[in-house]
Design an enzyme around this catalytic site. Structure first.
Site: not given
Length: 449
Positions: A42, A11, A32
């Site tokens: 994934c 995102a 971050e």
């Protein structure tokens, strides 16, 4: 304009890239707290099993290359401690130096993601009891496998990641056991579809312990056994905790930003929160179920990318909308592709639908063409409108194609008859003259009549 983004991954980086395309002059800063700004979460099970070779293959963007490409300042290993929405400022800390600083923004996007649930089970702090959420988590699991040569892995939780890791651990040469508190694996499916997956897991010598929770992890320094609630003791050299994740909403909550009924940040279609000029996107934010119109929280990379792009458009003056989701998901579990979209039968009934469940067996292509595989399809139809509102497809080949057809049908509000009428591609290597998705519509129409 000064745009601050808290969090990277799907995102945050999608938002930053879109904002930069729209506004070449804006100052854009990403904060971050991890060392990796953008990675394929994934893909981590396949990195661990080395189906994907090399850490760099699951790193989508390095901080330096992303910064250079988009003209965005990337502050990795920096944690935002406080959002002051009244003064439009952030208080943050460098995790390397512990130095504190503030940043004043015009627009803010919260993309703080989600974290693994770590239940307070006695012994969970033992070595080799690990979650899997980040590349650093995957690195740790790989080190354990290569340096300690564990023989038996136990996975707590039979959701998507848990079952993907069952295959990954098998690929790495470990014995694998799975403990699931619910009666069936993959609670996103109806029980009859979950049972197909369970049979396949047993064929692959995965030890399933269903309808049983964990009461304790035993060991001196390192985990040695998992004790279940039924009293069973299961040997374990490595335990993966995969019972789910929770949205990271602490910052937002402390800033007075409204949370939704799911516990994630409440947003509208433009990704706006309850505070002016503050947006939220990704695994920390809610979405809307396109069938029920209810808020839902389903942390998926596909949704995070859409929401991030929408937020990036709107902080630069756009009017983009993210309509919602159908909770479409797909995974590979050994030889099977397992997929679903829309509502399960139980979800549909809980939301007041009168449903017709239609389950068929089909094939992925013409019977006379080599390499034929069986497909299991299940459709959930609204008896009052004949519309398809949910589906699941399981098979060795071709499930991905059919679930996308059915997801599109649900999104478009198609009926059982429409499914039969869709002009799907046909050639012997790819389908049958009456494709399995069309046959599902035929059978459903007959039952609904």
């Amino acid at each position: 304009m000064k745009i601050a983004i808290i969090g990277g991954v799907a995102a945050g980086t999608s938002a930053a890239a879109k904002a930069r395309r729209n506004n070449k002059e804006a100052e854009i800063v990403i904060f971050e707290r991890d060392k990796d700004i953008s990675y394929a979460g994934c893909g981590l099970p396949y990195y661990i099993s080395e189906v994907i070779e090399g850490r760099n293959k699951v790193i989508i963007n390095e901080p330096e290359s992303f910064s250079e490409k988009y003209g965005v300042e990337v502050k990795t290993k920096h944690e935002v401690l406080e959002i002051d929405s009244e003064n439009k400022s952030l208080k943050y800390k460098s995790l390397k130096t512990n130095n504190l600083a503030t940043y004043n923004y015009d627009k803010l996007i919260i993309a703080t993601g989600a974290s693994p649930i770590m239940p307070p089970i006695p012994g969970y702090e033992l070595d080799n009891v690990v979650p899997l959420r980040t590349v650093s988590d995957a690195d740790k699991i790989k080190r354990i496998i290569y340096e300690q040569n564990p023989q038996k892995a136990v996975i707590v939780g039979a959701g998507l990641i848990g079952l993907e890791m069952a295959e990954s651990f098998k690929e790495s040469g470990l014995e694998v056991g799975v403990i699931e508190k619910l009666p069936h694996v993959l609670p996103i499916l109806d029980n009859d579809m979950s049972e197909i997956v369970e049979d396949h897991l047993r064929e692959k010598n995965v030890d399933l312990n269903l309808n049983d929770g964990v009461s304790e992890f035993k060991g001196s320094n390192q985990v040695e056994k998992v004790v279940t609630e039924s009293g069973k003791e299961i040997k374990a050299d490595l335990v993966l905790l995969s019972i789910g994740v929770k949205p990271n909403v602490k910052l937002a909550k402390e800033a007075g930003i409204d949370l939704g009924e799911t516990g994630a940040i409440a947003i509208n279609e433009k990704m706006e929160t309850s505070k002016k000029d503050i947006y939220a996107a990704g695994d920390c934010a809610e979405s809307k179920d396109l069938i029920t119109d209810n808020p839902v929280w389903v942390p998926l990379g596909s949704t995070a990318n859409k929401q991030g792009r929408t937020a990036g458009e709107n902080v630069t003056g756009g009017d983009a909308r993210h309509k919602g989701i159908l909770k479409t998901g797909i995974t590979k579990i050994f030889d099977l592709t397992v997929s679903r979209t829309g509502l399960s039968a139980s979800e549909a009934r809980e939301n007041g639908f009168e449903v017709e469940e239609v389950k068929i067996k089909g094939v992925d292509h013409a019977g006379y063409y080599p390499g034929l595989h069986e497909l299991h399809l299940k459709g959930i139809f609204d008896k009052n409108t004949n519309k398809i509102i949910g589906a699941a497809v399981i098979g060795e080949n071709g499930a991905d194609k059919r679930i996308d057809v059915l997801s599109t049908a649900i999104y478009s509000g198609l009926t059982a008859n429409d499914l039969f009428q869709i002009d799907l591609a046909y050639a012997p290597p790819y389908s049958t003259p009456k494709d399995a998705a069309a046959v599902l519509g035929m059978v459903a129409e007959k039952k609904l009549k």
